[in-house]
Design an enzyme around this catalytic site. Structure first.
Site, PDB file in Angstrom:
ATOM      1  N   GLN A   1      -9.788   9.755 -18.825  1.00  0.00           N
ATOM      2  CA  GLN A   1      -9.569  10.506 -20.064  1.00  0.00           C
ATOM      3  C   GLN A   1     -10.902  10.812 -20.753  1.00  0.00           C
ATOM      4  O   GLN A   1     -11.739   9.925 -20.932  1.00  0.00           O
ATOM      5  CB  GLN A   1      -8.649   9.683 -20.994  1.00  0.00           C
ATOM      6  CG  GLN A   1      -8.199  10.412 -22.244  1.00  0.00           C
ATOM      7  CD  GLN A   1      -7.243  11.572 -21.981  1.00  0.00           C
ATOM      8  OE1 GLN A   1      -6.508  11.591 -21.000  1.00  0.00           O
ATOM      9  NE2 GLN A   1      -7.261  12.551 -22.851  1.00  0.00           N
TER      10      GLN A   1
ATOM     11  N   ASP B   1      -7.672  16.478 -12.190  1.00  0.00           N
ATOM     12  CA  ASP B   1      -8.140  17.331 -13.291  1.00  0.00           C
ATOM     13  C   ASP B   1      -8.855  18.575 -12.762  1.00  0.00           C
ATOM     14  O   ASP B   1      -9.047  19.539 -13.502  1.00  0.00           O
ATOM     15  CB  ASP B   1      -9.175  16.573 -14.143  1.00  0.00           C
ATOM     16  CG  ASP B   1      -8.556  15.820 -15.314  1.00  0.00           C
ATOM     17  OD1 ASP B   1      -7.594  16.335 -15.898  1.00  0.00           O
ATOM     18  OD2 ASP B   1      -9.054  14.725 -15.630  1.00  0.00           O
TER      19      ASP B   1
ATOM     20  N   LYS C   1       1.161  10.579 -20.570  1.00  0.00           N
ATOM     21  CA  LYS C   1       1.015  10.752 -19.122  1.00  0.00           C
ATOM     22  C   LYS C   1       1.785   9.656 -18.386  1.00  0.00           C
ATOM     23  O   LYS C   1       2.454   9.911 -17.384  1.00  0.00           O
ATOM     24  CB  LYS C   1      -0.469  10.746 -18.738  1.00  0.00           C
ATOM     25  CG  LYS C   1      -1.163  12.038 -19.115  1.00  0.00           C
ATOM     26  CD  LYS C   1      -2.669  11.965 -19.147  1.00  0.00           C
ATOM     27  CE  LYS C   1      -3.235  13.267 -19.720  1.00  0.00           C
ATOM     28  NZ  LYS C   1      -4.637  13.207 -20.087  1.00  0.00           N
TER      29      LYS C   1
END
Ligand code: GUN
Length: 281
Positions: free
Chosen positions: A96, A119, A52
């Protein structure tokens, strides 16, 4: 003849588009930034977080990386999320998952500002997806819509079967397909006559987490098959939820593993981060 949907190529094109948008925003004096938080030492998560960061750097997005020790307390993590919520240089926040077991994932997700939740895991964003009025769609389902549409496949009116009902893939995938005017069926571990249901599908999305679960006898001739699975086999090779060798000859289009859905997730994360930056204008 089946066609392979090339996720590497399509994700590269989306990243190019995002890079151009980031450059345009920069000309207007608007920066784009993504904060990624990793707690603990999970090797796979470390690789994802590293990827990322690399993607951000390649596209001109500022990357803020927080690598926290396994021993981080919930209060410490929530305090960091609060700090990032208030930071004007941070447009997107990604914590995460999975988190170490002493940390409550729901509580942490709920603490992220919905405006920075790239997300789309926050209940506010989940609700917005349900009613079809959203800035962010979860990266994997959104990437799948891009794969289908950029391959020139129309979704409207099609019979779509999603196998799997997770909050990250199955449920939002079904909603996105519904918003595209598909007729959607969700199958799961308790579905009766699952093979019969899947055989009726024009488009199959397999997100079960079981290697080679979808076999040739379950797929109708000419179907589009999207494989979300990433299963590590005994020989170390990656394998999807679809038995590619036997299913591919029956399909019109199919995604490979690796190189199908996988590369799309980061591209969509970058796209969501830019959407968050534009939203603040
Ligand atoms: N872990 C595996 N996939 C994801 C993802 O898409 N988002 C987050 N936050 N964690 C993950």
């Amino acid at each position: 003849m089946h066609q392979i949907i090339d996720g590497k190529k399509i994700s590269a094109k989306i990243k190019e588009e995002v890079k151009a948008e980031v450059a345009l925003l920069k000309e207007k004096g608007i920066s784009v930034g993504l904060a990624v938080v990793l707690v603990g030492e999970d090797p796979a998560s470390k690789v994802y977080v590293g990827n990322k960061k690399k993607a951000c750097e390649a596209l001109g997005i500022a990357s803020f990386e927080y690598l926290l020790p396994e021993s981080t307390s919930e209060d410490e993590l929530l305090a960091l999320v609060e700090k990032l919520n208030a930071d004007k240089a941070v447009d997107g926040i990604l914590v995460q998952l999975p988190l170490p077991s002493h940390l409550d994932e729901k509580k942490v997700i709920n603490a992220i500002s919905p405006d920075k939740d790239v997300d789309a895991f926050h209940p506010v964003n989940v609700g917005k997806i349900m009613i079809g009025n959203y800035t962010f769609a979860p990266c994997t389902p959104a990437g799948i819509i891009e794969l289908i549409e950029r391959s020139g496949i129309s979704i409207e009116g099609k019979s779509c079967v999603v196998i799997g009902r997770s909050n990250i893939v199955g449920k939002p995938m079904s909603m996105l397909l519904l918003h595209k005017n598909a007729t959607v069926t969700i199958c799961h571990s308790r579905t009766k006559d699952l093979s019969d249901v899947v055989r009726g599908a024009d488009i199959v999305v397999a997100a079960v987490g079981r290697a080679k679960f979808v076999t040739a006898d379950m797929v109708k001739d000419g179907a589009v098959v999207i494989d979300v699975g990433i299963n590590r086999m005994a020989d170390g090779k990656l394998c999807g939820d679809v038995d590619f060798e036997s299913v591919a000859p029956k399909c019109s289009y199919i995604t490979p593993v690796p190189g199908g859905v996988g590369p799309m997730t980061i591209a969509m994360l970058m796209k969501n981060t830019v959407a968050a930056a534009k939203n603040k204008i």
